[in-house]
Each structure stands twice: as C-alpha cells, then as structure tokens.
Design a protein around this motif. Structure first.
Motif, PDB file in Angstrom:
ATOM      1  N   GLY A 178       0.945  -1.144  -0.149  1.00  0.00           N
ATOM      2  CA  GLY A 178      -0.106   0.129  -0.064  1.00  0.00           C
ATOM      3  C   GLY A 178       0.796   1.174   0.147  1.00  0.00           C
ATOM      4  N   SER A 179       0.388   2.417   0.653  1.00  0.00           N
ATOM      5  CA  SER A 179       0.944   3.666   0.239  1.00  0.00           C
ATOM      6  C   SER A 179       2.316   3.836   1.224  1.00  0.00           C
ATOM      7  N   ASP A 190      -1.636   5.042   7.388  1.00  0.00           N
ATOM      8  CA  ASP A 190      -1.321   3.769   8.093  1.00  0.00           C
ATOM      9  C   ASP A 190      -0.133   2.985   7.515  1.00  0.00           C
ATOM     10  N   ASP A 192       0.233  -0.756   6.025  1.00  0.00           N
ATOM     11  CA  ASP A 192      -0.394  -1.930   5.610  1.00  0.00           C
ATOM     12  C   ASP A 192       0.392  -2.778   5.413  1.00  0.00           C
ATOM     13  N   SER A 283      -0.241  -4.660  -6.867  1.00  0.00           N
ATOM     14  CA  SER A 283      -0.601  -3.429  -7.293  1.00  0.00           C
ATOM     15  C   SER A 283      -0.073  -2.173  -6.620  1.00  0.00           C
ATOM     16  N   ASN A 324      -8.358   6.966  -0.758  1.00  0.00           N
ATOM     17  CA  ASN A 324      -7.064   7.481  -1.529  1.00  0.00           C
ATOM     18  C   ASN A 324      -6.679   6.564  -2.747  1.00  0.00           C
ATOM     19  N   PHE A 325      -6.813   5.240  -2.467  1.00  0.00           N
ATOM     20  CA  PHE A 325      -6.454   4.168  -3.427  1.00  0.00           C
ATOM     21  C   PHE A 325      -7.234   4.479  -4.799  1.00  0.00           C
TER      22      PHE A 325
HETATM   23  N1  CTP Z   1      -6.548  -2.467  -1.901  1.00  0.00           N
HETATM   24  C1  CTP Z   1      -7.073  -3.087  -2.913  1.00  0.00           C
HETATM   25  N2  CTP Z   1      -8.521  -2.894  -3.160  1.00  0.00           N
HETATM   26  C2  CTP Z   1      -9.130  -2.116  -2.393  1.00  0.00           C
HETATM   27  C3  CTP Z   1      -8.374  -1.554  -1.258  1.00  0.00           C
HETATM   28  C4  CTP Z   1      -6.935  -1.622  -1.101  1.00  0.00           C
HETATM   29  O1  CTP Z   1      -6.458  -3.718  -3.791  1.00  0.00           O
HETATM   30  N3  CTP Z   1     -10.579  -1.886  -2.767  1.00  0.00           N
HETATM   31  C5  CTP Z   1      -4.934  -2.816  -1.687  1.00  0.00           C
HETATM   32  C6  CTP Z   1      -4.244  -1.762  -2.503  1.00  0.00           C
HETATM   33  O2  CTP Z   1      -3.208  -2.580  -2.977  1.00  0.00           O
HETATM   34  C7  CTP Z   1      -3.974  -0.463  -1.422  1.00  0.00           C
HETATM   35  C8  CTP Z   1      -3.831  -1.458  -0.226  1.00  0.00           C
HETATM   36  O3  CTP Z   1      -4.815  -2.314  -0.374  1.00  0.00           O
HETATM   37  O4  CTP Z   1      -2.719   0.171  -1.961  1.00  0.00           O
HETATM   38  C9  CTP Z   1      -3.739  -0.627   1.165  1.00  0.00           C
HETATM   39  O5  CTP Z   1      -5.183  -0.177   1.236  1.00  0.00           O
HETATM   40  P1  CTP Z   1      -5.463   1.347   1.718  1.00  0.00           P
HETATM   41  O6  CTP Z   1      -4.683   1.440   3.063  1.00  0.00           O
HETATM   42  O7  CTP Z   1      -6.859   1.400   1.865  1.00  0.00           O
HETATM   43  O8  CTP Z   1      -4.973   2.270   0.741  1.00  0.00           O
HETATM   44  P2  CTP Z   1      -3.270   3.127   0.486  1.00  0.00           P
HETATM   45  O9  CTP Z   1      -3.019   2.708  -1.014  1.00  0.00           O
HETATM   46  O10 CTP Z   1      -2.462   2.457   1.464  1.00  0.00           O
HETATM   47  O11 CTP Z   1      -3.806   4.340   0.819  1.00  0.00           O
HETATM   48  P3  CTP Z   1      -3.834   5.208   2.260  1.00  0.00           P
HETATM   49  O12 CTP Z   1      -2.625   5.951   2.288  1.00  0.00           O
HETATM   50  O13 CTP Z   1      -5.155   5.962   2.145  1.00  0.00           O
HETATM   51  O14 CTP Z   1      -3.800   4.083   3.330  1.00  0.00           O
END
Ligand code: CTP
Ligand code: MG
Length: 521
Positions: A178-179, A190, A192, A283, A324-325
């Motif tokens: 993730g991010s 956060d 992940d 991803s 955000n994603f």
């Molecule tokens: N993810 C996904 N499908 C979704 C939600 C999340 O595949 N519907 C995966 C993505 O790879 C994402 C990761 O889970 O990057 C982590 O999800 P999340 O924490 O919601 O998003 P982040 O990209 O980490 O953004 P943020 O900074 O808001 O945490």
C-alpha cells in the motif's frame, strides 16, 4: 548510468536493513554522541536519526545484525516492583541516565527528524510564495511525501511484527504494502503489512529429485480463508499480550480480507496486518512503477488527494467516500488518457515483461515489466498547471453512468454492473475497487471537480498575487464556502460588466444541469 532498482530489490534491501535496526526511547536531555559511543561497543553504527514521539526516540541501524544480539545480552530487564513484566526481548529499548541531574547538563541540542507534515494553513502560506501552480504542486509533494527516515520507521514496524510471527513460522516475512511503499504515501498514513509465507511454498518442490519424494505433515483446513483467520487470531493475541507498545489490538477476521488492526506506540503508526496478499503487493508495485516514471505523476496525485480531503470527498473513517487508493487510480487513468500518454497502460507494461516478470496469482495474470529502464519515457510535455485543470475538467465531465475506468486497457469500458463508480481492480478483474462509493458521494465528487475546474479557468492569478490573496493550488485547498472564491465572484461584479457576470453564472448553471444528467442512473 546506474540502473534504477526494481521494486522487489528496494523492498528486500529495506527489510534487511530493518532487521539490523533498533529503536531506543531516550531522556529529553540527551548527548547524542555519548549515546552513540555507548552503543558502538556492540558494533559499528551504520546510520541513525532522532525523532519526537511522546518523548525523544533514536532509530539506530547497526552494520551487522549480530550487534543487536550482543546489545540484548548486555542490557537489563525492568524491575517487576509495580507490575510484572512479560519476558519477551524485543528490539525496543529505554536509555536512561544514571545520574539525571548532572548528566542532563551534558545534553546538547539534537536534530529531530519530523514524522508528520505541516498543517494545511502553513502549507497554504508556503504555496502563495511560489511562482506557478506547477511549483506549488511540487511544494505540496515535498511537504507531504514520506521521508527517508519515516520509510525506515515503517519497515522497522514490520520487522518488529515479524519477530512475533517467527515464533510460530520461522520462515515468514512481514512486508509492507500500500501507500507505505507505492511512492504515494503521505506522512501520517497507516502501515499496511502482510504476513508472507512465500518461501515456505517455494520449498515444496525441493525434495522432488530422484525416485522418492518427501513432504511435511501439515494441518489441513477447509479453506485458505479459515487458515488465515486462525493465524491472524494467534498473532493478534501475541501482539496484544506480549508486544511492547502494541495497543488497541482489534481482530477483524470476518472482513473480505481478514486483518488485525493495532496501534504501534513506539513508532507512532496505525497498522493493518493481513496474510499473504500477493495481489495487493503487485498493485503496490504497479503504482511504484507509475510513480517513478515521471515526476508529474506523484505531484498530481498528492495535490488531488489533498484537495479531496479538504473538501470532504475522502475521509480517514471507512464509509461510502472515495478512498485515496481509488483517487490515485483515477489520476493514473487520466494520465494514460493524455495525448501523448504520460504513463503506459497495464497491457503495455505486460508486453515489456520478461520471463522472470511472469506471475499468475490465484488464477489472475499479474505479469508486467519490473525493470523501469525498459519503459520508454513519455513524449508528453504538458505542465502540471495544465494537467491539474484538465484532471478536474475530465472527471467533471466523465460519463460515470455508462463508463468504468480500466487501467489495464487505458480506456473507458462499459460498466459491467451498476455501482455508481466502477474502477477495475487491475489484477482481480472481477473486482471493483470503488464498490463502496455511493451515488451521493460520486455526485459530490463530480460537482467539486466542476467547480474546481471553473475556478482554475476563471482565476486571475496576477491580480491575486498583487492583492496578496491565496492563488492557484492554494485557493483549491480552502473549503469553497470560506475561500476568497466568493470574493472573486464579487470582484467580477465590481468590474461592472453585467454581461460577463451573467455569462459566468449561466456557465455554472449549464454545468449544474449537465451534472445532473451525467450522474443520474
Ligand atoms: N487495496 C485493493 N483494493 C481495495 C482497497 C485496497 O487492492 N479496494 C489494496 C491496494 O493495494 C492498497 C492497499 O490494499 O494500496 C492498502 O489499502 P489502503 O490502506 O486502503 O490504501 P493505501 O493505498 O495504503 O492508501 P492510504 O494512504 O489511504 O492508506
Ligand atoms: Mg494504507
């Protein structure tokens, strides 16, 4: 030229670095050099930094992993006078002064590396001193993106969780995704992380040579999901009961993707732990590639996400808002649609893949090129000033009723089902990553995008700079009701040109009615 590292190489390096790293809580008055001297009797210190998180902390990276064992051997256990201690020896320590009064006097001012971003109002101030929207967007990026130090701290948090997982599964690794790793992380987001047993699966083929075969006896469960739930439940209990500074541990085992949420106080991170999410890491890698290809990509994403947060389009609480994603994917899609495109489609990245890039995970094709140098740089030279306005224009007029967003093809595709916003998961092609978004939230997004595009078009930048008013990106980061945007409309009135005023008003009206049309089911 030095070849840019692949995503996998960066991850492996950082995980290995985290294993050689410890975290020390320090007294507020501290002599940094004396601390380093004290520690270096256990081995060479490769790097370190200090930061504030309910007191000063020092992150110390040793050159050798065995320095940590040497340190752990030499140091004491807290006395059990008031409360009993759980005898789990982690890599989190407390550094104390034996004679606080006289030793505190030796304290020297220390540099503290910031772990959070500046408040929005300070950001807006900074933006007003820039000379173009483009430079404003790079300022925002610089203020909000993860720092080198913050990234190290994130990997350390994963590595500390791994210490627990290893008690049961010696080969397991805890990897961030993730991010934290996709180049789109903002300070404060956060962590992940997921438990990876991949190495265990690989060794399944080891004993196949010769006329014999041997394998482990292993417990069998009716589904992978059930196994993951059991593993997470146990690791969650471990963190809760024995993890120093692991608080608010919450097991959410019935979610589509079962996870354990906890707050890790020593590093200050909110963490989400799940089990071997290989597709999610793919991803993350895909976004890492997009974010590394062209400097405009991250700058645009950070601006759009900051805009969305301020106007209440995204929210840290889960709900029907756009995540955000999803927003990041929408920006990627927009960049694929430019002419010429700024980033390639996933299908194009797949064509460039070589043998070692071929991955099929759970029946889904996750193959794409990992070597960044194989991707031809874009010929698109549009400025961020243009791209920002065009982004809002594009999604302000996108036919969400009919079309979905598909990054694999880089094309709008007929929606396969009636979710208000449909963004194809690039790998699990039957999943919509924005399934949570409801009609009102989508309408709000479209309305805001239109208003923003309109503001960017109408704004007189020079006049606003002369008036020392917020301009450009800064205007977009002030909630519209409160901004000088309403003043701007008054200014137009002030010019006395009734014609221009009514023309602008009618433009707004038109866009309002076609907005209705665009989002109606
Ligand atoms: N993810 C996904 N499908 C979704 C939600 C999340 O595949 N519907 C995966 C993505 O790879 C994402 C990761 O889970 O990057 C982590 O999800 P999340 O924490 O919601 O998003 P982040 O990209 O980490 O953004 P943020 O900074 O808001 O945490
Ligand atoms: Mg996240």
């Amino acid at each position: 030229i030095i070849r840019k590292k692949t995503f996998a190489e960066v991850q492996t390096e950082r995980l290995e670095q985290a294993e050689r790293t410890i975290l020390i809580k320090c007294p507020s008055k501290l002599n940094e050099n004396k601390l380093l001297q004290y520690l270096s009797s256990h081995g060479n210190i490769q790097s370190h930094f200090l930061f504030e998180n309910h007191g000063i902390h020092a992150l110390i990276e040793f050159s050798e992993k065995n320095s940590i064992a040497s340190l752990q051997d030499a140091i004491g256990i807290p006395s059990a006078v008031e409360r009993h201690v759980v005898p789990f020896k982690s890599r989190l320590f407390t550094f104390m002064l034996k004679n606080p009064v006289s030793q505190a006097a030796e304290g020297t001012p220390v540099h503290l590396s910031p772990q959070s971003h500046i408040p929005v109002k300070d950001l807006i101030q900074k933006l007003c001193h820039a000379d173009s929207i483009s430079s404003q967007m790079y300022i925002l990026l610089n203020e909000y993106q993860l720092t080198e130090e913050n990234i190290r701290l994130r990997f350390l948090a994963c590595s500390l969780v791994r210490d627990f997982a290893r008690a049961y599964f010696p080969d397991s690794v805890v990897r961030p995704f993730g991010s934290s790793v996709n180049t789109f992380g903002k300070l404060g987001c956060d962590v992940d992380m997921f438990l990876d047993f991949h190495d265990t699966q690989k060794s399944a083929t080891k004993m196949k040579k010769g006329p014999f075969e041997m394998e482990y006896q292993m417990k069998r469960l009716p589904s992978e999901r059930l196994a993951n739930q059991k593993i997470l439940s146990v690791i969650g209990d471990c963190l809760d009961n024995f993890g120093p500074g692991c608080v608010s541990v919450q097991k959410i085992l019935n979610a589509r993707c079962p996870l354990v949420k906890f707050s890790h106080q020593p590093t200050g991170f909110q963490c989400d732990l799940s089990v071997s999410n290989s597709i999610a890491i793919k991803s993350s890698e895909l976004l890492y590639i997009y974010g590394s290809l062209d400097s405009r990509v991250r700058a645009l994403v950070f601006s759009v996400r900051c805009w969305a947060r301020i106007h209440g389009l995204t929210n840290s609480a889960p709900g029907a808002w756009i995540t955000n994603f999803s927003l990041t994917m929408m920006v990627m899609f927009f960049l694929q649609k430019r002419s010429p495109p700024i980033i390639p489609t996933l299908d194009q990245l797949k064509v460039l893949a070589d043998d070692k890039d071929m991955h099929v995970i759970g029946g889904y094709d996750c193959s794409f090129v990992s070597d960044l140098s194989k991707i031809k740089p874009t010929e698109n030279t549009e400025t961020l000033d243009v791209l920002l306005g065009e982004f809002f224009e594009y999604f302000g007029n996108f036919d969400f009723r009919k079309n979905s967003i598909n990054l694999r093809k880089g094309k709008e595709v007929n929606k396969p089902e009636s979710s208000p916003l449909y963004i194809w998961n690039p790998f699990e092609q039957d999943l919509n990553i924005s399934k949570n978004v409801n009609q009102p939230q989508l309408e709000k997004f479209v309305a805001m995008a239109r208003e923003t595009a309109w503001i960017l078009q109408k704004e007189d930048k020079t006049q606003r700079m002369i008036n020392k008013e917020p301009w450009g990106l800064a205007v977009l980061l002030i909630p519209f009701g409160k901004s000088n945007h309403s003043k701007m409309k008054n200014k137009v009135k002030g010019i006395g040109s009734e014609t221009i005023r009514s023309l602008l008003e009618s433009l707004k009206l038109n866009s309002a009615s076609s907005l209705q049309k665009a989002v109606e089911k």
